[in-house]
Design an enzyme around this catalytic site. Structure first.
Site, mmCIF file in Angstrom:
data_model
loop_
_atom_site.group_PDB
_atom_site.id
_atom_site.type_symbol
_atom_site.label_atom_id
_atom_site.label_comp_id
_atom_site.label_asym_id
_atom_site.label_seq_id
_atom_site.Cartn_x
_atom_site.Cartn_y
_atom_site.Cartn_z
ATOM 1 C CG ASP A 2 1.417 8.500 -9.321
ATOM 2 O OD1 ASP A 2 1.031 8.459 -8.154
ATOM 3 O OD2 ASP A 2 1.957 9.477 -9.831
ATOM 4 C CB THR A 48 10.330 5.075 2.787
ATOM 5 O OG1 THR A 48 10.925 5.633 1.606
ATOM 6 C CG2 THR A 48 10.817 3.654 2.963
ATOM 7 C CD GLU A 49 10.350 8.710 0.448
ATOM 8 O OE1 GLU A 49 9.944 7.900 -0.408
ATOM 9 O OE2 GLU A 49 11.439 8.566 1.032
ATOM 10 C CG ASN A 50 3.299 6.642 -0.455
ATOM 11 O OD1 ASN A 50 3.338 5.622 -1.142
ATOM 12 N ND2 ASN A 50 3.336 7.851 -1.000
HETATM 13 C C1 FPP Z 1 -0.398 6.428 -5.799
HETATM 14 O O1 FPP Z 1 -1.494 7.194 -6.302
HETATM 15 C C2 FPP Z 1 -0.894 5.179 -5.206
HETATM 16 C C3 FPP Z 1 -0.617 4.752 -3.944
HETATM 17 C C4 FPP Z 1 0.254 5.493 -3.009
HETATM 18 C C5 FPP Z 1 -1.207 3.484 -3.415
HETATM 19 C C6 FPP Z 1 -1.230 2.329 -4.372
HETATM 20 C C7 FPP Z 1 -1.778 1.127 -3.712
HETATM 21 C C8 FPP Z 1 -2.760 0.352 -4.193
HETATM 22 C C9 FPP Z 1 -3.357 0.560 -5.535
HETATM 23 C C10 FPP Z 1 -3.228 -0.843 -3.399
HETATM 24 C C11 FPP Z 1 -2.564 -2.085 -3.955
HETATM 25 C C12 FPP Z 1 -2.900 -3.285 -3.186
HETATM 26 C C13 FPP Z 1 -2.042 -4.259 -2.779
HETATM 27 C C14 FPP Z 1 -2.559 -5.445 -2.082
HETATM 28 C C15 FPP Z 1 -0.571 -4.181 -2.953
HETATM 29 P P1 FPP Z 1 -1.751 8.665 -5.716
HETATM 30 O O2 FPP Z 1 -2.582 8.542 -4.491
HETATM 31 O O3 FPP Z 1 -0.444 9.337 -5.548
HETATM 32 O O4 FPP Z 1 -2.597 9.331 -6.851
HETATM 33 P P2 FPP Z 1 -2.521 10.876 -7.296
HETATM 34 O O5 FPP Z 1 -1.159 11.074 -7.881
HETATM 35 O O6 FPP Z 1 -3.605 10.972 -8.318
HETATM 36 O O7 FPP Z 1 -2.788 11.700 -6.070
#
Ligand code: FPP
Length: 222
Positions: A2, A48-50
């Site tokens: 996160d 599943t919520e993303n």
């Molecule tokens: C949450 O941060 C992160 C994600 C929903 C995506 C995570 C995925 C990766 C880092 C790619 C990994 C690669 C592989 C190949 C598995 P956020 O977007 O919720 O951040 P925020 O809370 O600051 O908005």
């Protein structure tokens, strides 16, 4: 993992760039953790919520999954990492599903760390899936509902045959599970850090382990 979005915002960059740096960190930290003696590591990449996120962000993430899975194939081989994907892969583009299947297939006999990559994973969905399997076994295989055990549930989860997680690390300062391993985490230790995922490096992981080693785990006993 996160905090990618906030990491980008702090630098006046688009959120997708935060995910790109997050994916680079995925590659680096996985290699490091595999060398520390950790037996099983699960990274929560997409819930599943993303899917509720803007289409542009979802597409950017799908592109990163593809690119970083390909890039990581050599690392996984060199570090003898066994890779398994947990979650409902049927929702992904068939080309990504092919890559997921291939990544698992080439790694299936490896003896090093087991890396679970949680993609389109949601624990409620996982539990619902297990309940449906149990209902089918009651209907079709004569399973007696009164004899259903906790193990009958655990063995129908994506993590069947894996021990419950000892430690759950949440970056970005949040204090919630966000639909992650609700069944398996009954006695997991929780560690939250303000550090945003792209900045979560080796020393941050070591700090979490040191704190974990000072916890007194009683599993409901005394
Ligand atoms: C949450 O941060 C992160 C994600 C929903 C995506 C995570 C995925 C990766 C880092 C790619 C990994 C690669 C592989 C190949 C598995 P956020 O977007 O919720 O951040 P925020 O809370 O600051 O908005």
């Amino acid at each position: 993992m996160d905090g990618n979005g906030r990491w980008a915002k702090k630098r006046a960059l688009p959120r997708s760039i935060g995910h790109k740096f997050g994916a680079q960190n995925f590659r680096k930290i996985t290699r490091y953790i595999s060398k520390t003696g950790v037996k099983i590591l699960t990274l929560y990449a997409f819930s599943t919520e993303n899917w509720k996120r803007p289409l542009e962000e979802v597409n950017a993430l799908m592109g990163l999954f593809r690119q970083y899975l390909i890039d990581s194939l050599t690392d996984f081989r060199e570090d003898d990492i066994k890779v398994v994907f947990i979650g409902d892969r049927s929702a992904f583009d068939p080309k990504l599903v092919e890559l997921i299947n291939e990544t698992e297939e080439v790694a299936k006999n490896r003896k090093g760390m087991l890396l679970n990559i949680a993609m389109n994973y949601g624990s409620r969905d996982e539990i619902l899936r297990a309940v449906k399997m149990l209902c089918r076994d009651v209907r079709d295989k004569g399973l007696d509902p009164d004899l259903i055990t906790e193990n009958d549930i655990a063995s129908r989860l994506y993590t069947a045959h894996e021990p419950d997680p000892d430690l759950i690390i949440r970056t970005g300062g949040e204090f919630r599970l966000s639909n992650f391993m609700l069944y398996q985490s009954a006695y997991s230790e929780f560690y939250s850090t303000e550090t945003l995922w792209p900045d979560f490096h080796e020393e941050d992981f070591d700090k979490a382990i040191i704190e974990f080693n000072h916890r007194s785990r009683r599993f409901g006993g005394v």
